[in-house]
Design a protein around this motif. Structure first.
Motif, PDB file in Angstrom:
ATOM      1  N   PHE A 162     -12.257   8.928 -12.419  1.00  0.00           N
ATOM      2  CA  PHE A 162     -11.057   9.314 -12.093  1.00  0.00           C
ATOM      3  C   PHE A 162     -10.809   9.363 -10.624  1.00  0.00           C
ATOM      4  O   PHE A 162     -11.297   9.521  -9.752  1.00  0.00           O
ATOM      5  CB  PHE A 162     -10.776  10.828 -12.302  1.00  0.00           C
ATOM      6  N   VAL A 163      -9.838   8.006 -10.609  1.00  0.00           N
ATOM      7  CA  VAL A 163      -9.425   7.663  -8.880  1.00  0.00           C
ATOM      8  C   VAL A 163      -7.838   8.141  -8.893  1.00  0.00           C
ATOM      9  O   VAL A 163      -7.028   7.809  -9.937  1.00  0.00           O
ATOM     10  CB  VAL A 163      -9.462   6.174  -8.985  1.00  0.00           C
ATOM     11  N   TYR A 164      -7.662   8.721  -7.653  1.00  0.00           N
ATOM     12  CA  TYR A 164      -6.335   9.325  -7.651  1.00  0.00           C
ATOM     13  C   TYR A 164      -5.824   8.664  -6.407  1.00  0.00           C
ATOM     14  O   TYR A 164      -6.216   8.764  -5.278  1.00  0.00           O
ATOM     15  CB  TYR A 164      -6.470  10.766  -7.373  1.00  0.00           C
ATOM     16  N   PHE A 165      -4.448   8.173  -6.339  1.00  0.00           N
ATOM     17  CA  PHE A 165      -3.625   7.790  -5.183  1.00  0.00           C
ATOM     18  C   PHE A 165      -2.323   8.911  -5.245  1.00  0.00           C
ATOM     19  O   PHE A 165      -1.671   9.102  -5.801  1.00  0.00           O
ATOM     20  CB  PHE A 165      -3.270   6.442  -5.298  1.00  0.00           C
ATOM     21  N   ALA A 166      -2.113   9.143  -3.782  1.00  0.00           N
ATOM     22  CA  ALA A 166      -1.049  10.025  -3.482  1.00  0.00           C
ATOM     23  C   ALA A 166       0.004   9.239  -2.790  1.00  0.00           C
ATOM     24  O   ALA A 166       0.820  10.201  -2.341  1.00  0.00           O
ATOM     25  CB  ALA A 166      -1.803  11.241  -2.593  1.00  0.00           C
ATOM     26  N   GLY A 167      -0.165   8.028  -2.224  1.00  0.00           N
ATOM     27  CA  GLY A 167       0.951   7.550  -1.314  1.00  0.00           C
ATOM     28  C   GLY A 167       2.516   7.612  -1.897  1.00  0.00           C
ATOM     29  O   GLY A 167       3.299   7.617  -1.421  1.00  0.00           O
ATOM     30  N   THR A 168       2.217   7.391  -3.248  1.00  0.00           N
ATOM     31  CA  THR A 168       3.720   7.366  -3.825  1.00  0.00           C
ATOM     32  C   THR A 168       4.355   8.526  -3.597  1.00  0.00           C
ATOM     33  O   THR A 168       5.501   8.706  -3.555  1.00  0.00           O
ATOM     34  CB  THR A 168       3.565   6.962  -5.374  1.00  0.00           C
ATOM     35  N   ASP A 169       3.685   9.530  -4.005  1.00  0.00           N
ATOM     36  CA  ASP A 169       4.323  11.147  -3.892  1.00  0.00           C
ATOM     37  C   ASP A 169       4.674  11.327  -2.468  1.00  0.00           C
ATOM     38  O   ASP A 169       5.898  11.769  -2.174  1.00  0.00           O
ATOM     39  CB  ASP A 169       3.189  12.016  -4.342  1.00  0.00           C
TER      40      ASP A 169
END
Length: 286
Positions: A162-169
């Motif tokens: 599981f890889v999670y990116f937060a920059g869009t939020d």
């Protein structure tokens, strides 16, 4: 013919509105959609849970709605993860010799902030780049998440990642969802996703591996940025799914829901979804 070993990679694009995707050039997402599917979904009404990070990812990862997993906000609260663990835990419970990876930066996923850690237990390797300790927050931590995920996928053998990116939020909170900044943030996460998929393809035993790739999100945003309420903009989600170099083998129904993600991934990995788990979702392979 020798059966290929199943693997799965779930990539989270936090706070990405489904209705904004069609206007963008997103090669990685499009490739997944072309060989599998990309379909919009809807998060629960505010009467069940706020359209926020902790409820959204708890739903995506457990296969049950907030009425069961118990996370309804980003604030501290008790949870029911003992009864409804996330899919990485489910996988290791069924296959103790397996190996799982999580590369994340959201504090609620990897620390005790709010109702966290949502990823408590079930993670063989947890790489947590805390957004609270970087002056740029998620915008500074996402590149580190990407680099660590790429290295781990290239060098080690994880059944489920599981890889999670937060920059869009974060970008949506700062600039809204109508402008160039938000579009650029989505394009960047698509670029990282494509590089992670290419890393998988370059693995020395890729020809003997059966990879399921999933891309999803936890909630949408108002046009001007912000979420937590009951509008159709905030309740947006989506699921994109494909098998690399293979036929997905099923077509999702129009009733596709975020709670179907976890049982579908577990089924691909050879884990039988049991009735007494009391999941709200079901494997799409049915």
């Amino acid at each position: 013919m020798t059966q290929r070993k199943p693997y799965a990679l779930i990539i989270g694009w936090d706070g990405v509105r489904h209705d904004r995707l069609s206007a963008l050039e997103l090669p990685a997402l499009q490739a997944v959609a072309d060989t599998g599917f990309l379909q919009g979904t809807t998060m629960p009404e505010e009467s069940q849970a706020k359209t926020s990070t902790a409820p959204g990812w708890s739903t995506n990862l457990t296969g049950v709605w907030p009425t069961k997993h118990g996370i309804t906000d980003n604030e501290p609260m008790p949870n029911n993860f003992g009864l409804y663990p996330h899919l990485l835990q489910r996988f290791l419970d069924a296959k103790p010799d397996g190996n799982t990876l999580a590369c994340v930066c959201a504090a609620m996923l990897g620390s005790t902030k709010g109702p966290g850690p949502i990823l408590a237990g079930g993670v063989s390797t947890l790489i947590f780049h805390d957004v609270r300790t970087h002056p740029l927050g998620p915008l500074g931590r996402d590149p580190l998440v990407f680099e660590d995920a790429r290295r781990q996928l290239a060098e080690r053998d994880y059944d489920l990642s599981f890889v999670y990116f937060a920059g869009t939020d974060k970008t949506a909170h700062l600039s809204g969802t109508l402008g160039k900044d938000y579009r650029d943030a989505i394009v960047q996460e698509d670029r990282w996703t494509g590089e992670l998929i290419n890393t998988i393809r370059q693995r020395p035993n890729f020809a003997e591996e059966d990879w399921l790739v999933v891309i999803t999100t936890d909630h949408g945003h108002w046009d001007e940025g912000g979420h937590g309420g009951n509008s159709w903009q905030e309740r947006q989600s989506f699921i994109a799914m494909a098998r690399l170099d293979g036929d997905l083998g099923f077509v999702p129904s129009e009733q596709l829901a975020n709670v179907d993600l976890a049982p579908t991934v577990l089924t691909h990995l050879g884990v039988k979804v049991l009735p007494d788990w009391d999941l709200d979702g079901a494997p799409l392979q049915r």
